[in-house]
Design an enzyme around this catalytic site. Structure first.
Site, PDB file in Angstrom:
ATOM      1  CG  HIS A 285      30.143  36.015  45.553  1.00  0.00           C
ATOM      2  ND1 HIS A 285      29.618  35.694  46.783  1.00  0.00           N
ATOM      3  CD2 HIS A 285      29.584  35.156  44.676  1.00  0.00           C
ATOM      4  CE1 HIS A 285      28.781  34.681  46.643  1.00  0.00           C
ATOM      5  NE2 HIS A 285      28.742  34.332  45.375  1.00  0.00           N
TER       6      HIS A 285
ATOM      7  CG  ASP B  34      36.153  35.753  46.524  1.00  0.00           C
ATOM      8  OD1 ASP B  34      36.469  34.551  46.408  1.00  0.00           O
ATOM      9  OD2 ASP B  34      34.994  36.181  46.342  1.00  0.00           O
TER      10      ASP B  34
ATOM     11  CD  GLN C 185      33.925  31.921  40.014  1.00  0.00           C
ATOM     12  OE1 GLN C 185      34.248  31.120  39.144  1.00  0.00           O
ATOM     13  NE2 GLN C 185      32.770  31.833  40.656  1.00  0.00           N
TER      14      GLN C 185
ATOM     15  CE  LYS D 103      32.208  29.514  43.643  1.00  0.00           C
ATOM     16  NZ  LYS D 103      30.801  29.506  43.263  1.00  0.00           N
TER      17      LYS D 103
ATOM     18  CB  CYS E  53      25.883  36.170  45.268  1.00  0.00           C
ATOM     19  SG  CYS E  53      24.766  34.817  45.618  1.00  0.00           S
TER      20      CYS E  53
END
Lengths: 414, 151
Positions: free
Chosen positions: A131, A208, A211, A234, A372
């Site tokens: 991302h 990251d 998610q 999220k 993104c």
């Protein structure tokens, strides 16, 4: 809802749906089918109530006053940190820094950890599926410090080959930055293996987890990952809050990022000394109410059998994947084994925005665009994709509505 | 079908998007500009040939995009050929008003009627930028080139 929506797991999505008022909304006269969860998930009543109750009964600024409310608010804020620690299985609350989101968490590592360690020519290894929030902070170091970005390609099914990544790690590599789960492909990266390979060469790893924290049961100690970034919104929590997990030794070695209140040890006219982590990285009044919301969201997730939730999400993905197989004009982008419940696709002769507009009028909210992740779009030779991302509260019936809407879009546009 | 969808994706629009007029590169263009919509990553290049009489002698466009942006570009190139810069700017002003659902003034009947096929965009605020990309890029080309963005 039909009986078809019932999944044979210990998790009941129809019961969970009742916690989300917004899911009973209609748009353009049609029942809302919310499939944009990878962008942001809806918030259950438990989260909204926790934030409201806290603000109504226990709120004040934290770590400052000696008065009653300041103490209750501080307790709740620090309790939220403990909840995040438990959620990630970190060894200490001092390893959890609250940020305003995943983006700020990664930027914090870029500014405070990596920038002072970069000499011109030093390398940062990252995958093409990142991302922008896990790309741009490293581009900053390329622009400002002369770092070199080494990109790791994917297999055609969107999976990441650990050998390819290992080969990119060289003597000048200072960090590996990689998604735990791709926000576009749903690919779950072999994070534990990546960390082991990188550590064998003395290189730390940032994951990251924006998610990943949603769909995987994260164990930062088991993974041995150095940095893990997540965001609240999220995770069925509020916007404006996220967290960075970082190993204690890393945090201790890091210079402050923002300067202000709360992050100091002592300030004089001549000098300043800084607080210990995590306070050192939490300048200014933090997102206090949001921290209570985030903790409520994690408690909410943990109130379910998370393995069963994952099985439900995988069922939805498989069902949707099967459903779109009938469309010979639709190409799924990302079919990695064991991927998370994110389905991206390209439709021949139909632009993602046209598709998404027509789906929207059927009540189906999907994302259209580059998500993104422009280097990833380039890798797969597309300008944009349409993305349906499934959360714990979605059902097979909703997948059916999406499939029917796709057929309708085809009829209108071709 | 939803009436607003029917109006948005009416046959004229789909025809323009499937078979865009003036599509391709214009050799010896006097003015060019590139447009970019950061929202979706779509790109467009506008090539203009300004004649000695101050009129737009020829115009072409290249790019990929959604049905709305392609149809809008196709329609625009059809309409501005032969117009002076001032006339093209007036047309653009009218078009911008139209897709934003505002009052359209200063256009002759013919132009107004032709542009009207795009009026359905006004019911889709999220898609206005798709429709205006080609026009902003054309304006940027007329102003000496460079690049245009929708935001």
């Amino acid at each position: 809802m039909t009986a078809q929506s019932k999944i044979n797991t210990a998790f009941d999505p129809l019961a969970a749906r009742k916690d989300f008022d917004i899911l009973s909304k209609t748009v353009y006269g049609k029942p809302l089918v919310y499939l944009d969860n990878a962008a942001s998930a809806q918030k259950p009543r438990q989260v909204l109530d926790a934030m409201r109750d806290f603000a109504a009964k226990e709120y004040a600024n934290v770590h400052r006053g000696v008065h009653y409310l300041s103490a209750t608010a501080t307790d709740r804020y620090e309790a939220a940190r403990e909840t995040v620690r438990g959620f990630l299985n970190a060894s200490s609350v001092d390893e959890i820094v609250f940020t305003k989101g995943g983006t700020e968490a990664i930027n914090l590592v870029s500014y405070s950890y990596l920038a002072p360690r970069i000499q011109p020519g030093d390398e940062i290894v990252l995958s093409v599926m990142e991302h922008h929030s896990n790309i741009v902070p490293w581009h900053f170091l390329r622009e400002r410090n002369g770092a070199v970005l080494r990109w790791v390609d994917l297999r055609d099914d969107g999976s990441l080959d650990v050998e390819t990544l290992d080969a990119a790690i060289g003597p000048k590599t200072k960090l590996v930055a990689v998604a735990h789960i791709s926000n576009v492909l749903g690919t779950v990266t072999p994070l534990k293996e990546i960390v082991a390979r990188a550590h064998a060469k003395g290189v730390p790893v940032l994951a990251d987890g924006c998610q990943g924290a949603v769909h995987e049961i994260v164990d930062v100690r088991g993974l041995d990952v150095d940095f893990y970034a997540l965001t609240g919104h999220k995770l069925y929590g509020p916007t404006g809050i996220g967290a960075l997990y970082a190993k204690k030794a890393h945090l201790k070695s890091m210079q402050p990022f923002n300067g202000g209140g709360e992050m100091i040890h002592e300030v004089t006219r001549a000098a300043v000394s800084y607080a210990d982590p995590p306070a050192r990285f939490e300048a200014g009044t933090p997102p206090i109410i949001e921290s209570v919301g985030l903790a409520a969201a994690l408690d909410y997730l943990n109130s379910f059998d998370r393995v069963a939730v994952k099985a439900h999400e995988h069922d939805l993905l498989a069902y949707a994947r099967d459903g779109v197989r009938q469309f010979n004009w639709l190409r799924v982008i990302g079919d990695a084994p064991g991927k998370a419940s994110i389905l991206s696709f390209e439709a021949e002769g139909m632009h993602a925005h046209d598709l998404a507009t027509i789906l929207d009028r059927e009540g189906v909210a999907v994302r259209a665009g580059h998500h993104c992740a422009q280097p990833l779009m380039e890798r797969f030779g597309v300008a944009s994709t349409t993305r349906a991302s499934f959360a714990l509260y979605n059902t097979r019936t909703e997948v059916d509505v999406m499939i029917a809407a796709l057929a309708k879009a085809r009829k209108i546009l071709t | 079908m939803d009436d607003s969808l029917r109006e948005l994706y009416q046959e004229v629009i789909l025809d323009h998007s499937r078979h865009p007029r003036h599509f391709g590169k214009l050799e010896h263009a006097t003015n060019t500009a590139q447009g970019y919509n950061p929202l979706c990553g779509d790109r467009i290049t506008i090539y203009l040939m300004l004649g000695e009489n101050g009129r737009i002698a020829d115009v072409k466009f290249e790019g990929k995009g959604c049905a709305i942006s392609q149809a809008s570009a196709s329609l625009m190139t059809d309409m501005i050929t032969g117009k002076t810069i001032t006339e093209a700017e007036i047309l653009m002003g009218g078009f911008l008003n139209l897709v934003k659902g505002e009052k359209v003034e200063g256009l002759n009947e013919d132009d107004r009627e032709t542009l009207n096929v795009m009026a359905g965009v006004s019911a889709f605020p999220m898609r206005v930028k798709c429709a205006t990309l080609a026009w902003h890029t054309m304006k940027s080309a007329l102003e000496g080139g460079g690049s245009a963005k929708t935001e």
